[in-house]
Design a protein around this motif. Structure first.
Motif, PDB file in Angstrom:
ATOM      1  N   TRP A   1       0.828  -1.211   0.000  1.00 60.51           N
ATOM      2  CA  TRP A   1       0.000   0.000   0.000  1.00 60.51           C
ATOM      3  C   TRP A   1       0.858   1.254   0.000  1.00 60.51           C
ATOM      4  N   ASP A   2       2.114   1.159   0.464  1.00 65.61           N
ATOM      5  CA  ASP A   2       3.004   2.316   0.331  1.00 65.61           C
ATOM      6  C   ASP A   2       3.336   2.575  -1.138  1.00 65.61           C
TER       7      ASP A   2
ATOM      8  N   ASP B   1       0.500   4.351  -2.518  1.00 63.45           N
ATOM      9  CA  ASP B   1       0.547   5.747  -2.082  1.00 63.45           C
ATOM     10  C   ASP B   1       1.395   6.591  -3.036  1.00 63.45           C
TER      11      ASP B   1
ATOM     12  N   GLN C   1      -5.616   6.324  -3.909  1.00 57.93           N
ATOM     13  CA  GLN C   1      -5.206   6.630  -2.535  1.00 57.93           C
ATOM     14  C   GLN C   1      -6.178   6.026  -1.535  1.00 57.93           C
TER      15      GLN C   1
ATOM     16  N   ALA D   1      -5.342   2.399  -1.178  1.00 55.41           N
ATOM     17  CA  ALA D   1      -4.163   2.202  -0.330  1.00 55.41           C
ATOM     18  C   ALA D   1      -4.515   2.342   1.145  1.00 55.41           C
ATOM     19  N   ASP D   2      -5.348   3.327   1.489  1.00 60.49           N
ATOM     20  CA  ASP D   2      -5.735   3.522   2.890  1.00 60.49           C
ATOM     21  C   ASP D   2      -6.578   2.349   3.404  1.00 60.49           C
TER      22      ASP D   2
ATOM     23  N   ARG E   1      -4.307  -0.605   3.891  1.00 60.96           N
ATOM     24  CA  ARG E   1      -3.414  -0.398   5.041  1.00 60.96           C
ATOM     25  C   ARG E   1      -4.135  -0.740   6.342  1.00 60.96           C
TER      26      ARG E   1
END
Length: 293
Positions: A204-205, A208, A220, A223-224, A227
């Motif tokens: 997920w980084d 990002d 985004q 990804a959040d 995470r």
């Protein structure tokens, strides 16, 4: 005179051929693909080709011009380097300079007496106008590429949700879903995930970084969500499906708005055509009436 005209036509043809060659999408380069697997040490930096051509080398020298704005995010969306963008601007400016010069040459060959100030002013104005043509082209291509990315991300959200429903872990779900698609969007996502894996970072980084580079909010959000799933073990199947459904609804709304705009643009040409047909049909009767009077 015929020889000079043929020579001028050949020069114009070669210039148009070079312009078409520069605008044609370049084939993927192995060096750039390998460079994308390693994080660039400078923020916002772009991977460069292993052996750039002359136009790209000239464009790289113009990237740092003061007061010049380079549409970095738009170029990232269409996969074009700033050096290539500047090479296109330089090429268009040269074409703008050469066209009035060739016209002046043809005028002299045919015995004309056009003042020298006219082609000079025309060349400067045309070069200045052509300098901004690549900006408009990049904005138009980036707008279409953004829509393509959003459609791809909506599909990717659904695939990740299905992988999570099949009991895959968060990281594995992201990698397996990215490996299903074969389009540009899935390739960019897979590259970002591979780069994060090589840097020993969570996937997920990598999303990002890609979301910040392309300025895509849905990526985004993905990804959040992942995470939270990876760190807290939260169940995210319904969340992913809901985000994909909302994204598709947004895309459908935008499509309907564009369709309405296109329909409104067709009103004026349609009205003009009806008016012209009416005049053509009514003209003989009106003409005969006035002639009879």
């Amino acid at each position: 005179m015929l020889t000079w005209l043929m020579l001028a036509g050949a020069v114009i043809g070669v210039g148009l051929a070079l312009l078409a060659a520069e605008l044609r999408p370049a084939p993927p380069e192995l060096g750039s693909a390998l460079d994308r697997l390693h994080r660039d040490p400078t923020p916002g930096g772009r991977a460069r080709a292993a052996d750039p051509d002359l136009g790209e080398r000239l464009g790289a020298r113009l990237v740092g011009l003061p007061g010049l704005r380079i549409p970095t995010r738009e170029l990232a969306l269409i996969g074009r380097t700033p050096a290539r963008f500047m090479a296109h601007k330089l090429l268009f400016a040269l074409v703008g300079l050469l066209v009035p010069t060739l016209l002046q040459f043809l005028d002299l060959v045919m015995g004309g007496s056009l003042p020298l100030l006219v082609p000079i002013a025309g060349a400067l104005l045309l070069a200045a106008a052509f300098w901004f043509v690549p900006d408009a082209v990049v904005r138009s291509e980036a707008k279409d590429a953004r829509i393509e990315y959003l459609h791809g991300i909506a599909a990717y959200l659904e695939l990740v949700a299905l992988e999570r429903a099949a009991d895959c872990g968060p990281a594995e779900a992201l990698h397996r879903a990215a490996g299903i698609g074969r389009g540009t969007v899935f390739r960019r996502i897979a590259d970002a995930l591979d780069r994060a894996a090589l840097d020993r970072l969570p996937p997920w980084d990598g999303l990002d970084v890609l979301a910040a580079e392309l300025a895509l909010t849905p990526l985004q959000d993905l990804a959040d969500i992942m995470r939270i799933s990876g760190t807290d073990g939260a169940a995210v199947y319904r969340t992913l499906r809901a985000r994909a459904r909302n994204l598709r609804a947004e895309l459908l709304t935008d499509d309907l708005a564009r369709a309405n705009v296109d329909s409104e643009r067709m009103v004026a040409p349609g009205s003009a055509l009806v008016t012209l047909m009416t005049l053509l049909i009514a003209f003989p009767a009106v003409y005969r009436m006035f002639q009879g009077g």
